[in-house]
Design a protein around this motif. Structure first.
Motif, mmCIF file in Angstrom:
data_model
loop_
_atom_site.group_PDB
_atom_site.id
_atom_site.type_symbol
_atom_site.label_atom_id
_atom_site.label_comp_id
_atom_site.label_asym_id
_atom_site.label_seq_id
_atom_site.Cartn_x
_atom_site.Cartn_y
_atom_site.Cartn_z
ATOM 1 N N PRO A 130 0.827 -1.218 0.000
ATOM 2 C CA PRO A 130 0.000 0.000 0.000
ATOM 3 C C PRO A 130 0.855 1.258 0.000
ATOM 4 C CG PRO A 130 0.055 -0.986 2.184
ATOM 5 C CD PRO A 130 0.759 -1.955 1.269
ATOM 6 N N TYR A 131 0.228 2.353 -0.414
ATOM 7 C CA TYR A 131 0.927 3.639 -0.453
ATOM 8 C C TYR A 131 1.183 4.123 0.971
ATOM 9 C CZ TYR A 131 1.619 8.644 -1.140
ATOM 10 O OH TYR A 131 2.104 9.926 -1.107
ATOM 11 N N ARG A 132 2.397 4.605 1.208
ATOM 12 C CA ARG A 132 2.782 5.134 2.509
ATOM 13 C C ARG A 132 3.376 6.519 2.325
ATOM 14 N NH1 ARG A 132 -0.208 2.075 4.212
ATOM 15 N NH2 ARG A 132 0.116 0.257 5.557
ATOM 16 N N PHE A 133 2.975 7.452 3.214
ATOM 17 C CA PHE A 133 3.465 8.821 3.129
ATOM 18 C C PHE A 133 4.973 8.896 3.346
ATOM 19 C CE2 PHE A 133 -0.992 10.209 4.190
ATOM 20 C CZ PHE A 133 -1.202 10.867 3.004
ATOM 21 N N ARG A 134 5.493 8.046 4.217
ATOM 22 C CA ARG A 134 6.917 8.141 4.531
ATOM 23 C C ARG A 134 7.806 7.786 3.345
ATOM 24 N NH1 ARG A 134 5.178 3.794 7.747
ATOM 25 N NH2 ARG A 134 5.748 1.744 6.940
ATOM 26 N N ASN A 135 7.236 7.101 2.339
ATOM 27 C CA ASN A 135 7.993 6.787 1.133
ATOM 28 C C ASN A 135 7.822 7.838 0.040
ATOM 29 O OD1 ASN A 135 8.760 4.344 2.347
ATOM 30 N ND2 ASN A 135 6.931 3.309 1.590
ATOM 31 N N ASP A 136 7.048 8.871 0.313
ATOM 32 C CA ASP A 136 6.784 9.928 -0.664
ATOM 33 C C ASP A 136 7.543 11.181 -0.238
ATOM 34 O OD1 ASP A 136 5.738 11.893 -2.349
ATOM 35 O OD2 ASP A 136 3.830 10.856 -2.515
ATOM 36 N N ASN A 137 8.534 11.550 -1.013
ATOM 37 C CA ASN A 137 9.358 12.708 -0.654
ATOM 38 C C ASN A 137 8.588 14.019 -0.728
ATOM 39 O OD1 ASN A 137 11.617 11.054 -0.286
ATOM 40 N ND2 ASN A 137 12.203 11.205 -2.440
ATOM 41 N N VAL A 138 7.650 14.119 -1.668
ATOM 42 C CA VAL A 138 6.904 15.376 -1.841
ATOM 43 C C VAL A 138 6.060 15.666 -0.598
ATOM 44 C CG1 VAL A 138 5.167 16.555 -3.225
ATOM 45 C CG2 VAL A 138 6.886 15.129 -4.348
ATOM 46 N N VAL A 139 5.322 14.671 -0.133
ATOM 47 C CA VAL A 139 4.445 14.874 1.026
ATOM 48 C C VAL A 139 5.255 15.144 2.286
ATOM 49 C CG1 VAL A 139 2.684 13.796 2.467
ATOM 50 C CG2 VAL A 139 2.635 13.482 -0.005
ATOM 51 N N THR A 140 6.316 14.397 2.483
ATOM 52 C CA THR A 140 7.120 14.603 3.688
ATOM 53 C C THR A 140 7.789 15.978 3.693
ATOM 54 O OG1 THR A 140 8.939 13.449 2.568
ATOM 55 C CG2 THR A 140 7.545 12.154 4.035
ATOM 56 N N ILE A 141 8.244 16.429 2.525
ATOM 57 C CA ILE A 141 8.851 17.764 2.455
ATOM 58 C C ILE A 141 7.813 18.848 2.744
ATOM 59 C CG2 ILE A 141 9.866 19.440 0.865
ATOM 60 C CD1 ILE A 141 11.407 17.148 -0.407
ATOM 61 N N LEU A 142 6.619 18.723 2.153
ATOM 62 C CA LEU A 142 5.567 19.704 2.421
ATOM 63 C C LEU A 142 5.193 19.728 3.903
ATOM 64 C CD1 LEU A 142 3.164 19.215 -0.627
ATOM 65 C CD2 LEU A 142 4.660 21.162 -0.165
ATOM 66 N N LEU A 143 5.126 18.560 4.507
ATOM 67 C CA LEU A 143 4.750 18.503 5.919
ATOM 68 C C LEU A 143 5.820 19.128 6.803
ATOM 69 C CD1 LEU A 143 2.525 17.478 7.800
ATOM 70 C CD2 LEU A 143 3.763 15.313 7.955
ATOM 71 N N MET A 144 7.077 18.849 6.525
ATOM 72 C CA MET A 144 8.148 19.418 7.331
ATOM 73 C C MET A 144 8.267 20.924 7.113
ATOM 74 S SD MET A 144 9.089 16.961 9.111
ATOM 75 C CE MET A 144 10.398 17.844 9.932
ATOM 76 N N VAL A 145 8.103 21.392 5.864
ATOM 77 C CA VAL A 145 8.151 22.836 5.607
ATOM 78 C C VAL A 145 7.011 23.553 6.332
ATOM 79 C CG1 VAL A 145 7.859 24.575 3.797
ATOM 80 C CG2 VAL A 145 9.402 22.657 3.431
ATOM 81 N N SER A 146 5.811 22.974 6.279
ATOM 82 C CA SER A 146 4.688 23.588 6.989
ATOM 83 C C SER A 146 4.915 23.597 8.491
ATOM 84 C CB SER A 146 3.397 22.844 6.652
ATOM 85 O OG SER A 146 3.433 21.521 7.157
ATOM 86 N N PHE A 147 5.549 22.566 9.010
ATOM 87 C CA PHE A 147 5.837 22.514 10.447
ATOM 88 C C PHE A 147 6.781 23.649 10.852
ATOM 89 C CE2 PHE A 147 8.797 21.043 13.742
ATOM 90 C CZ PHE A 147 7.927 20.908 14.810
ATOM 91 N N PHE A 148 7.869 23.832 10.101
ATOM 92 C CA PHE A 148 8.826 24.892 10.445
ATOM 93 C C PHE A 148 8.227 26.284 10.240
ATOM 94 C CE2 PHE A 148 11.941 21.421 9.583
ATOM 95 C CZ PHE A 148 12.508 21.398 10.844
ATOM 96 N N LEU A 149 7.387 26.450 9.221
ATOM 97 C CA LEU A 149 6.735 27.748 9.027
ATOM 98 C C LEU A 149 5.760 28.056 10.153
ATOM 99 C CD1 LEU A 149 6.062 27.813 5.177
ATOM 100 C CD2 LEU A 149 7.755 29.135 6.463
ATOM 101 N N VAL A 150 5.054 27.041 10.638
ATOM 102 C CA VAL A 150 4.135 27.245 11.768
ATOM 103 C C VAL A 150 4.908 27.673 13.005
ATOM 104 C CG1 VAL A 150 2.636 26.011 13.380
ATOM 105 C CG2 VAL A 150 2.306 25.755 10.933
#
Length: 335
Positions: free
Chosen positions: A112-132
Motif C-alpha cells: 500500500p501507499y505510505r506517506f513516509r515513502n513519498d518525498n513530496v508529502v514529507t517535504i511539504l509537511l516538514m516545511v509547513s511545520f517549520f513555518l508554523v
C-alpha cells in the motif's frame, strides 16, 4: 536440469506410430501431432549444484506432470505452440505438441501507499511545520493575549486598539496549514476504509481534493456566521466571535499536526487516529460552545437559543461535510 535415459520400448513404439490423416479444414492450420516418448526430468532439483548440461542432439520436451523428484506444488499453465516451437521442431525433426507446463512461484502482494515513502508529502509537511513554528514565534504576544481573552474577556474599549496593534502574522497560512493536516488525516481514513479509491485515484489528487474541501468548509462556515450574526448581534460581538473562531481553527491545526507526523513517520494505527480525532474535535466544539454562550447568550433562557444556534451553524455543517466526502469518493471512482 538433467534427463534420465528413455525406455527402449517406448522409443520403438514411437517410431512405428503413423501420423493420423487430417481433414481438409484442419490441414491448413495445424500439423499432425504424434506422441513423443515420456521424458522424466527433474525440473526443480533440491540442490542447484545437481544441475547438469543437457545431452547433445536431444530435444527438450515439457510434460503435463511434474517429475517424481519435483518438490514444488505448481499451478497449471497452458503453453500454446508458437513460431519458435515450430522452428525448433523443424530443426529437431520432431513436431511440437501443446503441453501443460507446471510453474512454480508465490503470488506477490502490492504494497500500500505510505506517506513516509513519498518525498513530496514529507517535504511539504516538514516545511509547513517549520513555518508554523516561525509564525508562532513572531506572534507569540498576540497569541498569548488571544488565549487570555478567550477565557477572560477584556474591557471592550481596549479590544479593537490592541488587536490592531498586534495583528497575527500569517493567519491565512495557518488556516491553510490546518486544511493540509486535515487532508492527511482524511487520506489515512480513506486508505483504511475505502481502499478502492486509493487504488484508482492518485494520492496527490486525493490530498489536493481534501485540502480544497476543508478550505471550502471553513470559508462557508465563516460566511454563514457572518450572515447570521449580522442579523441578530452587534458588530463588536461579531468581531469577538470571528477572532475566537479563527483561534479555535488554528488550535485544531496545531493539535492535529503531531498526529499527522505520527501517521507519516510512525504509521499510527487507525484505531488510535480515530480516538485522537474525536477527542480533539470534542474539545474544540466544547470551547466554541463556551465562547458562543459567553458572547451571545448570557441572558436568561439564552441556552435555548444557544442550542438552536450551535446545532444549526456548527453540527449540521460537520455532518454535511462527511456526506460531501462520501459523494466525492463516488465521483472520483466514476471519473
Amino acid at each position: 536440469m538433467h534427463q534420465s535415459p528413455l525406455p527402449q520400448q517406448a522409443d520403438t513404439t514411437a517410431q512405428h506410430t503413423p501420423a493420423a490423416p487430417l481433414s481438409a479444414a484442419v490441414a491448413d492450420s495445424a500439423h499432425a501431432l504424434r506422441r513423443v516418448p515420456r521424458l522424466e526430468a527433474d525440473t526443480v532439483p533440491p540442490d542447484p549444484r545437481q544441475l547438469k548440461p543437457l545431452p547433445a542432439a536431444e530435444p527438450l520436451h515439457a510434460w503435463p506432470y511434474a517429475a517424481a523428484s519435483d518438490t514444488a506444488v505448481p499451478s497449471a499453465f497452458l503453453a500454446q505452440p508458437c513460431q519458435l516451437a515450430r522452428q525448433l521442431s523443424a530443426v529437431s525433426g520432431r513436431e511440437a505438441q501443446p503441453t501443460t507446463l507446471q510453474l512454480t512461484g508465490i503470488e506477490g502482494e502490492i504494497l500500500p501507499y505510505r506517506f513516509r515513502n513519498d518525498n513530496v508529502v514529507t517535504i511539504l509537511l516538514m516545511v509547513s511545520f517549520f513555518l508554523v513554528v516561525w509564525i508562532i514565534s513572531l506572534s507569540r504576544k498576540y497569541l498569548q493575549g488571544s488565549v487570555s481573552d478567550f477565557f477572560h474577556a477584556r474591557p471592550r474599549h481596549n479590544w479593537f486598539a490592541e488587536r490592531t496593534d498586534t495583528e497575527l502574522r500569517g493567519q491565512a497560512f495557518l488556516v491553510l496549514q490546518t486544511c493540509f493536516v486535515l487532508s492527511i488525516l482524511l487520506f489515512d481514513y480513506t486508505q483504511n476504509n475505502f481502499s478502492a479509491v486509493c487504488e484508482v485515484v492518485s494520492p496527490y489528487q486525493l490530498l489536493l481534493t481534501y485540502t480544497a474541501l476543508c478550505l471550502g468548509y471553513y470559508l462557508l462556515k465563516l460566511a454563514l456566521y457572518a450572515f447570521v450574526n449580522s442579523i441578530f448581534f452587534s458588530r463588536e460581538s461579531r468581531e469577538r466571535w470571528t477572532a475566537s473562531y479563527l483561534l479555535c481553527i488554528l488550535a485544531l491545526g496545531l493539535g492535529f499536526l503531531p498526529v499527522a507526523l505520527l501517521i507519516v513517520y510512525f504509521d499510527l494505527s487507525f484505531h488510535h487516529l480515530l480516538n485522537t480525532t474525536l477527542c480533539l474535535l470534542a474539545v474544540q466544539k466544547c470551547l466554541l460552545l463556551y465562547k458562543c454562550y459567553s458572547i451571545f447568550f448570557t441572558y436568561k433562557l439564552g441556552w435555548v437559543h444557544l442550542i438552536l444556534y450551535f446545532c444549526t451553524l456548527e453540527i449540521t455543517p460537520l455532518l454535511a461535510f462527511g456526506q460531501v466526502v462520501m459523494h466525492t469518493h463516488r465521483l472520483l471512482l466514476t471519473l
